[in-house]
Scaffold this motif. Structure first.
Motif, PDB file in Angstrom:
ATOM      1  N   VAL A  73      41.698 -43.020  54.304  1.00  0.00           N
ATOM      2  CA  VAL A  73      42.248 -41.709  53.968  1.00  0.00           C
ATOM      3  C   VAL A  73      43.567 -41.474  54.687  1.00  0.00           C
ATOM      4  CG1 VAL A  73      41.841 -39.243  54.124  1.00  0.00           C
ATOM      5  CG2 VAL A  73      40.011 -40.756  53.424  1.00  0.00           C
ATOM      6  N   GLU A  74      43.634 -41.886  55.948  1.00  0.00           N
ATOM      7  CA  GLU A  74      44.895 -41.697  56.678  1.00  0.00           C
ATOM      8  C   GLU A  74      46.027 -42.469  56.020  1.00  0.00           C
ATOM      9  OE1 GLU A  74      44.002 -42.708  60.660  1.00  0.00           O
ATOM     10  OE2 GLU A  74      43.799 -40.623  61.288  1.00  0.00           O
ATOM     11  N   THR A  75      45.722 -43.721  55.629  1.00  0.00           N
ATOM     12  CA  THR A  75      46.766 -44.526  55.002  1.00  0.00           C
ATOM     13  C   THR A  75      47.232 -43.888  53.706  1.00  0.00           C
ATOM     14  OG1 THR A  75      45.494 -46.381  55.799  1.00  0.00           O
ATOM     15  CG2 THR A  75      47.341 -46.874  54.355  1.00  0.00           C
ATOM     16  N   LEU A  76      46.253 -43.466  52.904  1.00  0.00           N
ATOM     17  CA  LEU A  76      46.617 -42.964  51.585  1.00  0.00           C
ATOM     18  C   LEU A  76      47.290 -41.607  51.679  1.00  0.00           C
ATOM     19  CD1 LEU A  76      43.522 -44.023  49.490  1.00  0.00           C
ATOM     20  CD2 LEU A  76      45.740 -45.097  49.578  1.00  0.00           C
ATOM     21  N   TYR A 124      45.903 -35.639  49.751  1.00  0.00           N
ATOM     22  CA  TYR A 124      47.002 -34.913  50.386  1.00  0.00           C
ATOM     23  C   TYR A 124      46.538 -33.555  50.885  1.00  0.00           C
ATOM     24  CZ  TYR A 124      48.810 -38.519  47.462  1.00  0.00           C
ATOM     25  OH  TYR A 124      48.984 -39.723  46.864  1.00  0.00           O
ATOM     26  N   GLY A 125      46.996 -33.208  52.075  1.00  0.00           N
ATOM     27  CA  GLY A 125      46.670 -31.892  52.622  1.00  0.00           C
ATOM     28  C   GLY A 125      45.519 -31.896  53.594  1.00  0.00           C
ATOM     29  N   ILE A 126      44.985 -33.071  53.882  1.00  0.00           N
ATOM     30  CA  ILE A 126      43.883 -33.148  54.831  1.00  0.00           C
ATOM     31  C   ILE A 126      44.415 -32.899  56.244  1.00  0.00           C
ATOM     32  CG2 ILE A 126      44.133 -35.624  55.265  1.00  0.00           C
ATOM     33  CD1 ILE A 126      41.079 -35.787  55.071  1.00  0.00           C
ATOM     34  N   ALA A 127      43.569 -32.279  57.094  1.00  0.00           N
ATOM     35  CA  ALA A 127      44.015 -31.961  58.450  1.00  0.00           C
ATOM     36  C   ALA A 127      43.995 -33.224  59.298  1.00  0.00           C
ATOM     37  CB  ALA A 127      43.121 -30.900  59.067  1.00  0.00           C
ATOM     38  N   PRO A 171      42.456 -24.315  58.273  1.00  0.00           N
ATOM     39  CA  PRO A 171      42.226 -23.317  57.204  1.00  0.00           C
ATOM     40  C   PRO A 171      42.884 -23.724  55.899  1.00  0.00           C
ATOM     41  CG  PRO A 171      42.887 -22.254  59.239  1.00  0.00           C
ATOM     42  CD  PRO A 171      43.047 -23.718  59.475  1.00  0.00           C
ATOM     43  N   ALA A 172      44.108 -24.223  55.999  1.00  0.00           N
ATOM     44  CA  ALA A 172      44.796 -24.655  54.783  1.00  0.00           C
ATOM     45  C   ALA A 172      44.043 -25.797  54.131  1.00  0.00           C
ATOM     46  CB  ALA A 172      46.217 -25.082  55.115  1.00  0.00           C
ATOM     47  N   ALA A 173      43.524 -26.709  54.982  1.00  0.00           N
ATOM     48  CA  ALA A 173      42.798 -27.849  54.438  1.00  0.00           C
ATOM     49  C   ALA A 173      41.547 -27.372  53.704  1.00  0.00           C
ATOM     50  CB  ALA A 173      42.421 -28.809  55.564  1.00  0.00           C
ATOM     51  N   ILE A 202      38.109 -37.315  45.915  1.00  0.00           N
ATOM     52  CA  ILE A 202      39.242 -36.571  46.487  1.00  0.00           C
ATOM     53  C   ILE A 202      39.870 -37.380  47.613  1.00  0.00           C
ATOM     54  CG2 ILE A 202      39.784 -34.551  47.905  1.00  0.00           C
ATOM     55  CD1 ILE A 202      37.768 -33.025  46.140  1.00  0.00           C
ATOM     56  N   ALA A 203      39.011 -37.973  48.450  1.00  0.00           N
ATOM     57  CA  ALA A 203      39.533 -38.723  49.592  1.00  0.00           C
ATOM     58  C   ALA A 203      40.347 -39.931  49.132  1.00  0.00           C
ATOM     59  CB  ALA A 203      38.394 -39.172  50.496  1.00  0.00           C
TER      60      ALA A 203
END
Lengths: 669, 315, 220
Positions: free
Chosen positions: B164-167, B248-251, B260-262, B242-243
């Motif tokens: 997930v971090e890479t993507l 995009y947008g993951i904390a 909160p945004a995540a 999703i992952a």
């Protein structure tokens, strides 16, 4: 442990071998069934334990010995190094449970000539030990043949049944064809020196051409023992024919002697590896694995099903070996170590899982006298202990976390995933396809194991006789418990196992997972690096168990625990009986339908006007027609031709002798 | 392992447990709207669960201990699976213990248990369902694994967090192989969660059932757990989707302000995915059972093709 | 990854084209087949215009527009009209074992990629890595023509093959000269009309569009 006592592992192991032979002879001499089952077998299991401990001690070093027996000027050379120590460990550790089980099984089973069987059993164990110890081709072949013969006699224990005799004959035949190929391989390797010690072969150098010939002779010869396609035909016949503990020995340990042989020849005795050997081994392994699992899915005999599943597992091990050769030949030692570790891990896993399941079938056979899946069912109620043991074995063989089958598959998939960057273009593409095939095999194994367990233990009894069966006896349970403990320990503590496997990897491919595997502590298995892949079966198990317990407590606390028993849902048709359950054939039917082109299916459909309709479908092995039937036919044709030589008239025979004599004289001249 | 990471893990554990039935309710509501019905409301799954928990459990005479334990095992497995996928933030302390292969293994474990439980009673329907489930599973499982492998080879890791971090954090890159993976994944999602082209979650016809046929014998609290587990499974699959495809947008690790945004973004993605699922279900018809291997085989081959494309195009 | 965004979009289009080729291979319905074909044309037009933008080749804009007009709009419309007239809109083709066909397709893809590897090493275009996919699309369309027995899917297969060739040309050498492209476009259009007329002729002669009946035409 033994080193501190001043005894080298090799002497301990030789001692155990002699001890086993003596036990066997003792059993034959005593001819007393009670002593054989109550004393000799349990004592033999202690021998296994000592063997396993000694092998564990022998993993880290090299030790040789020369036995001054055998032919004059041709002494037996023995050697224990990491590779043989690992397989001896496999043999010792898994035979503890099998031998203990045998104590109970043969005690309750009416076996004629138990003394003879006891002798054969222990010779079988001893000869397998010597196969692993042998350090010259002569010793190796003697032990190999002793192993083949003793197992042949064990397979034909019930020789009053014609199909058992036939299975035994087929086994013996293929074993010998294989042995000839192995012998020829050794012949090539000694390279005209006339010196058949492995040490000479290790230091000899073969050209790529001769090395390839040797490798394929070994692959063929050992493949015949392991059941690699297309030399698998004996396996599904011989394993079901043998008594169950013997099937466990055959499948769990003897097949591994062939794996040992392939590894010994290709990584130790040959000094070069060529990458395309690996491609051949990989492809062959994949086909073997897929073939085995697809045929296992359509079997209706529980031991045949397990036998086909053994073919599958040998295929998986071979895939790992093939991958190791590819990596090793391309100079990627770390990956070679990873795939080799996966292969070895799967070998020892398979010894425990398959051993356990074969032992379980023994108990079932014992209680019900029935091997046909269509006549079993609902045994979980009558045999709860056995059902629990078998559930663990089933889950392990299906490759599910957190048990042991999953660990080795996980390691192997890691090896596949980390493989990009191989130089040969086609291999680069072969790797993802091979990974896909491997995963498909693993998933199909799940199907097979659900069928196996579900049909035998769950549902309603399909036969009236099943209502009075009893659970496994105490020795049988102890034996199976040893195997279950092995499955669980191998599954939960992979880092410890890998620490020991590292010796073998270090010896064969000069690299190991060692430091990186335990880098993040013993809890986490991290074959390359923590951020690339990690897996912790213990944490996984703990979470699932705590999840289950937590949910149970919560449900109990917040809601009532009221429970009623009622009849099952009958869909408005009240006459549902045990016969309306899915049968074993029915459960395998989707697989049969999907892969119908792959196997020969003979189907008999009842006519619509038949008052007693009978549906019958039988699955045949097409490879038999492709590979074996032509040989058989050719053999018969040649036999007929040669038969014409036989007239019964003396003077014609004299003429043959005369012509032979003349021909020989002319040849000498 | 920091205290905040543990808190985050617990937060995700509780959130998935609570959100799973809601997602199911949302999908059912969307389906109702698309079919010109009013629908029962998004909270209906909660009411169902509550009702089931309060009922008396009825067990068939023939049921063994395996049958009674399976719902709990199933529930624990699915809960674990849903809690493991990093969708909110990328530092979950449990994630290193279970990588993508083990995740698929957990799904397989749950499937084997529910199939065995279905065979336990010994009625025709149970084993029919078990057999069909295993049929779907033996093709869906490799397909899912191949999808995950595509992502793994891109990120050189099988750890979910690293993937997930890479993507998510690398500069914007379009991966052609992920197109194949995405199509295959949607097909697997439909099959594994017993959705319409493969199975019908709201069917009442015993002969066409797959998943429902297996749980036919369960009642009351057992059934409630099985249903809840199914909802968790659906959530877990959507979370994986999703992952992998829109992370995009993951904390990021330790970034509390982004949380909160995540959460808001995740809710939005899930709503969208649920509506999409409802749409697919509405426009397609259930296929014959022997079309299913073909469907799953296609998914499997597409996933393999994705992996191949990666090896060929992106290295 | 050092590939610029335009290169990524082209790679993406290539992957989508391959995906569509596989979808066509496994699609039973004639109607969906035509829609897929239209989609293929659309993606082809997008990728061509992206190539045009990134390589500053003006003439590629024209071929992109031509592709869009002809392959995404006109030809599908003609095909739609045709199947409506022939009343085979909902026809479903009986095909044997789709996974097997797909497996063959997979092998073809591997083959095509290996074939294209040396060529794409030589090419200097931004799109060179997609050459393998273009060749794979051509082969897959060919495979589709082989496995179909009805006339309309065969024609769609033929047109898809032409799409693959066009994509190969753009990816290897930034397209063919304009004259050649116009000629091909005209050929395809005319061919389409002729085939359309043939369909009616075949139908009146055999009462079906199944090409199995044509086997009777051989000399006895």
């Amino acid at each position: 442990m033994f080193a501190s006592l001043g005894v080298s592992p090799i002497n301990v192991i030789l001692g155990v071998t002699v001890f086993w032979l003596l036990l066997g002879l003792g059993g034959l001499a005593l001819q007393d069934n009670r002593i054989i089952t109550r004393v000799i077998f349990p004592v033999g299991a202690i021998g296994s334990l000592i063997l396993a401990t000694a092998a564990l001690g022998g993993l880290s070093g090299v030790d040789t010995a020369v036995l001054p027996i055998g032919l004059p000027d041709l002494p037996f050379h023995l050697r224990i190094d990491s590779l043989s120590a690992f397989f001896l460990l496999l043999l010792g550790a898994s035979s503890i449970g099998i031998t203990l089980f045998s104590a109970g099984y043969f005690g309750r089973m009416a076996v004629q000539e138990l003394g003879l069987l006891c002798l054969e059993y222990h010779i079988f164990l001893a000869s397998m030990t010597l196969v692993f110890l042998a350090d010259d081709a002569y010793m190796f072949m003697v032990a190999w043949e002793a192993m083949a013969l003793s197992s042949y006699f064990l397979v034909t224990t019930d020789h009053d049944q014609p199909e058992v005799r036939r299975a035994g004959f087929l086994y013996l035949l293929i074993a010998h064809v294989g042995a000839i190929a192995i012998l020829m391989g050794f012949g090539v390797m000694q390279g005209g020196h006339g010196d058949y010690t492995f040490d000479t072969m290790r230091h000899g150098h073969l050209s790529a051409y001769w090395a390839s010939i040797t490798f394929f002779l070994a692959l063929f010869g050992f493949g015949a023992k392991a059941g690699i396609l297309p030399m698998h035909a004996w396996l599904p016949e011989a394993h079901p024919a043998a008594p169950s503990p013997v099937s466990a020995l055959l499948s769990g340990i003897m097949l591994k002697t062939a794996i040992y042989g392939i590894l010994r020849v290709s990584f130790d005795l040959l000094d070069i590896q060529i990458w395309w050997w690996g491609v051949v081994a990989l492809t062959l392994g994949l086909f073997t694995a897929l073939f085995g699992v697809i045929f296992a899915a359509v079997q209706v005999d529980m031991k045949r099903l397990l036998a086909y599943s053994s073919i599958e597992n040998i295929g998986i091990i071979l895939v790992g070996i093939g991958l190791t050769i590819i990596f090793h030949a391309s100079g990627k030692e770390a990956l070679a170590a990873l795939s080799l570790t996966a292969s070895l891990y799967h070998s020892i896993n398979h010894a425990f899982m398959k051993g356990l399941l074969f032992l379980g079938t023994g108990s079932i056979l014992h209680a019900t006298g029935e091997r046909h899946l269509g006549k079993l069912g609902g045994l979980i109620h009558k045999m709860p202990n056995l059902a629990l043991f078998m559930l663990i074995g089933t889950l392990a063989l299906a490759g599910l976390p957190p048990l042991n089958g999953f660990v080795s598959e996980w390691l192997m998939l890691q090896a596949f995933l980390l493989s990009p960057g191989l130089t040969q273009a086609y291999i680069n593409m072969l790797v993802p396809i091979a990974a896909a095939a491997l995963v498909l095999t693993a998933a199909l194994a799940g199907f097979v194991m659900v069928k196996f367990y579900g049909v035998i233990f769950l549902g309603q009894p399909r036969d009236a006789g099943l209502a009075v069966v009893h659970d496994a006896g105490i020795w049988e349970r102890i034996g199976m418990l040893c195997m279950v403990a092995g499955c669980i320990a191998l599954g939960i503590f992979p880092t410890f196992v890998i620490l020991h496997l590292d010796f073998v990897a270090e010896m064969l491919v000069h690299n190991s997972l060692g430091t990186s595997a335990v880098h993040s502590g013993w809890l986490m298995l991290t074959p390359i690096a923590a951020e690339r892949a990690s897996y912790s079966p213990l944490i996984l198990l703990l979470i699932i168990v705590s999840g289950v317990v937590l949910t149970m407590l919560a449900v109990k606390k917040f809601y009532h625990g009221r429970l009623r028993r009622g009849p099952a849902w009958d869909c408005g048709f009240p006459e549902q009986g045990a016969r309306m359950q899915d049968t074993a054939e029915g459960f395998g039917q989707p697989i049969r339908q999907i892969f119908e082109w792959f196997m020969g299916v003979v189907r008999k459909m009842p006519s619509p006007f038949d008052l007693h309709p009978h549906y019958h479908a039988e699955v045949h092995d097409r490879l038999w027609n492709i590979f074996y039937a032509p040989i058989k036919r050719a053999n018969e044709a040649i036999g007929n031709q040669i038969g014409k030589l036989q007239h019964g008239r003396i003077h014609v025979y004299l003429l043959y002798s005369f012509i032979t004599l003349l021909a020989l004289l002319a040849f000498i001249e | 392992m920091s205290a905040s990471a543990i808190f985050l893990q617990l937060l995700q554990n509780v959130l998935v447990l609570l959100a799973a039935p809601l997602l199911l309710g949302w999908i059912n509501q969307c389906r109702a709207w698309l079919q010109n019905r009013n629908g029962a409301g998004m909270l209906q799954p909660y009411r169902n669960l509550l009702k089931l928990f309060h009922k008396d459990a009825v067990l068939a005479h023939n049921a063994s201990q395996l049958f009674r334990t399976t719902p709990y095992i199933l529930f624990a497995c699915m809960w674990l699976a849903a809690a493991l996928v990093p969708v909110l933030a990328t530092d979950l302390p449990l994630s290193p213990a279970v990588d993508v292969i083990a995740l698929v293994g957990i799904f397989a474990l749950a499937r084997v248990f529910i199939s065995l439980a279905a065979m336990d009673i010994g009625t025709a329907f149970g084993s029919l369902g078990a057999r069909r489930e295993m049929l779907v599973g033996f093709l869906a499982e490799p397909a899912l694994l191949m999808v995950l492998f595509t992502a793994s080879t891109i990120s050189q890791s099988t750890s979910l967090i690293t993937i997930v971090e890479t993507l998510a954090h690398k500069q914007f890159v379009l991966y052609p192989s992920m197109t194949f993976a995405a199509v295959a994944f949607v097909m697997v999602l439909l099959a594994e969660n017993a959705r319409v082209p493969v199975d019908n979650p709201s069917t009442h016809l015993e002969l066409t059932m797959i998943h429902e046929a297996m749980v036919l014998e369960y009642s009351a609290r057992h059934l409630a757990l099985v249903e809840w587990a199914s909802a968790l499974k659906l959530l877990a699959y959507m979370a994986i989707g999703i992952a992998l495809f829109i992370p995009y947008g993951i904390a990021e690790a330790g970034n509390w302000n982004a949380l909160p945004a995540a959460i808001a973004l995740l809710t939005f993605k899930l709503l969208l995915a649920g509506a999409g699922l409802a749409f697919i279900e509405t426009i397609s018809a259930k296929m014959r059972i022997f079309r299913v291997p073909e469907f799953m085989g296609t998914a499997f081959l597409l996933a393999v093709l994705g992996l191949l494309t990666h090896f060929l195009l992106e290295t | 990854m050092g590939i610029p965004i335009t290169g990524q979009i082209i790679n993406m289009c290539a992957a989508l084209l391959l995906l569509i080729a596989f979808a066509m291979l496994s699609q039973r319905r004639i109607l969906s087949l035509i829609n897929l074909f239209s989609l293929q044309g659309l993606i082809l037009a997008i990728s061509t215009s992206v190539v045009a933008y990134s390589s500053q080749q003006q003439h590629l804009y024209y071929s992109a527009a031509l592709t869009l007009l002809l392959k995404a709009i006109v030809l599908p419309m003609i095909l739609h009209r045709l199947i409506r007239k022939l009343n085979i809109k909902w026809d479903v083709e009986t095909m044997f074992n789709i996974p097997t066909i797909m497996l063959v397709g997979l092998a073809l893809v591997v083959f095509a990629f290996n074939l294209a590897a040396p060529i794409s090493q030589m090419a200097a275009t931004i799109t060179r890595s997609t050459l393998g996919i273009a060749m794979a699309s051509v082969l897959l369309s060919f495979l589709m023509m082989i496995t179909r027995s009805k006339a309309v899917p065969q024609v769609v297969g033929f047109l898809a093959m032409e799409n693959g060739l066009f994509f190969a040309a753009t990816s290897a050498t930034y397209g063919m000269p304009m004259v050649v492209e116009l000629g091909i476009a005209l050929d395809v259009l005319v061919g389409m009309f002729i085939l359309g007329i043939f369909f009616f002729q075949i139908r009146t002669a055999f009462d079906s569009l199944d090409l199995k009946h044509m086997e009777k035409l051989k000399e006895e």
